[in-house]
Design an enzyme around this catalytic site. Structure first.
Site, PDB file in Angstrom:
ATOM      1  N   GLY A 115     -30.286  27.903  40.736  1.00  0.00           N
ATOM      2  CA  GLY A 115     -29.842  28.482  41.991  1.00  0.00           C
ATOM      3  C   GLY A 115     -30.683  27.943  43.133  1.00  0.00           C
ATOM      4  CB  CYS A 116     -29.973  27.395  46.711  1.00  0.00           C
ATOM      5  SG  CYS A 116     -29.128  28.932  47.121  1.00  0.00           S
TER       6      CYS A 116
END
Length: 316
Positions: A115-116
Site C-alpha cells: 500500500g502507498c
C-alpha cells in the site's frame, strides 16, 4: 525472451501508469482485453492464463476473483490491491524492506504490491525495531498526507471539478480503522496497530508520512544520531530506491514536500530530533502513484523477470 504481461484493470489510475511505463519495452508483450469485455470472466480468464505475469489493478474482491480464474501452475501474479498483503502465501512486494526481500520477490509466484501509506511507515520504523532502539510495544502515531489521486477515479473527478475551491487538507479515516493498519503493523514489527491519521491534499499526487516519537517514555532513549544511523545502515548498499537524507539540526526543510518526487520511484527518509527534549519525527517523502503504486509494481515485475529492478523507473 519476451514476457507476456496482462494488466487486469488497466483502465484505472495505477493500471494506466503501469501500461504507460511498459509500452515502449521490447522485452515485454502487453496482452490487452477488448474494453467491452473487461467484465467478461471468460475473456479475462483466457488472458490471465496466457500471461507469464498478471498485474492486478482491481478492488480487493475483483482481485481475488482474478486469482481464482488462474487454473495453470505458471502464471505469476502481482496484486496491487490490499487483498493479499498480509497473506502468508504471498510475498510482500517492498524490495527494500530487508536484505533478502528483493530475492524473495524475484523467486515468488505471488507478490502483493504494498500500500502507498504503509511503505513510508514501514521504511522508517522497521530498522528501529530491528536494532532494538524502540520496543515493539511502543505506542506509535502516524500522520500522513497524500494527493487526491490515491482516492481513485471518483475522488479525482471531484477534486478536479472543484479545482482551487477543494479542501486543501481533508483529514479522513477518523474512525481509526483504515484498511492499511494490518499491513503497517505486520511489516513494521509493531505489536499493536498505530494510531493512523491520514489526510488528502488539494494536489494530484505525492505523499509524506510522519511518525512522531516521544522518546522520553523510554528508560534508555535513543538519540537522533542513533535513529539516523539505524536507517542509514539498513538501506546502505541496496540497489532499490530508498535513501536517507543527512541528519541536520535545522528548523525547516523545503524538500519535505509531498510532490517533490512525483514521477519517480525515489523514497527519501528524514530524521529530525531534539535530544534534550527526547523527541523525534521520522518523515518519508515519495510519490503515492510511483513508489507507492505503479512504480513499486514495475520494480517487482523487473525483479520477477530477473532483470535490473530500476528499468523503466526514474530516480528523484
Amino acid at each position: 525472451m519476451t514476457a507476456r504481461v496482462f494488466i487486469d484493470g488497466e483502465a484505472g489510475t495505477t493500471g494506466l501508469q503501469i501500461r504507460e511505463r511498459l509500452e515502449a519495452r521490447d522485452d515485454i508483450e502487453l496482452l490487452s482485453i477488448d474494453p467491452s469485455l473487461r467484465k467478461d470472466l471468460k475473456a479475462r480468464a483466457e488472458l490471465l492464463n496466457a500471461a507469464d505475469i498478471a498485474i492486478l489493478c482491481l478492488p480487493d474482491a475483483a482481485a481475488k476473483e482474478s486469482v481464482s480464474l488462474i487454473k495453470n501452475g505458471t502464471t505469476r501474479v502481482i496484486d496491487a490491491s490490499s487483498a493479499y498483503r498480509i497473506d502468508e502465501d504471498w510475498v510482500y512486494g517492498f524490495a527494500e524492506i530487508s536484505a533478502a526481500q528483493a530475492q524473495n520477490i524475484a523467486q515468488a509466484r505471488f507478490v502483493s504490491n504494498p500500500g502507498c501509506y504503509p511503505q513510508g511507515v514501514i521504511a522508517t520504523l522497521r530498522p528501529l525495531f530491528e536494532n532494538l532502539l524502540i520496543p515493539a510495544d511502543f505506542p506509535i502515531t502516524v500522520n500522513a498526507i497524500s494527493g487526491y489521486s490515491g482516492g481513485g477515479r471518483t475522488m479525482i473527478e471531484a477534486y478536479e471539478a472543484a479545482a482551487g475551491k477543494a479542501n486543501a487538507y481533508m483529514p479522513y479515516a477518523l474512525g481509526f480503522n483504515h484498511k492499511h493498519l494490518p499491513e503497517m503493523q505486520k511489516y513494521s514489527g509493531l505489536q499493536t496497530a498505530p494510531l493512523f491519521q491520514p489526510a488528502v491534499g488539494n494536489y494530484a499526487q505525492g505523499m509524506v508520512t510522519a511518525v512522531p516519537l516521544q522518546l522520553s517514555q523510554l528508560s534508555n532513549a535513543p538519540s537522533g544520531a542513533e535513529l539516523h544511523a539505524a536507517l542509514e545502515s539498513h538501506y546502505a548498499g541496496r540497489d532499490g530506491f530508498v535513501e536517507v537524507a543527512p541528519l541536520e539540526a535545522i528548523e525547516k526543510r523545503e524538500e519535505i514536500d509531498p510532490q517533490v518526487f512525483n514521477g519517480t520511484n525515489t523514497m527519501r527518509l528524514h530524521v529530525f530530533a531534539n535530544d534534550a527534549r527526547q523527541q523525534a519525527v521520522l518523515f518519508a517523502v515519495y510519490d503515492n502513484l510511483g513508489k507507492g503504486a505503479s512504480g513499486a509494481a514495475i520494480q517487482n515485475l523487473n525483479l520477477m523477470l530477473g532483470i535490473d529492478q530500476t528499468k523503466s523507473l526514474q530516480r528523484g
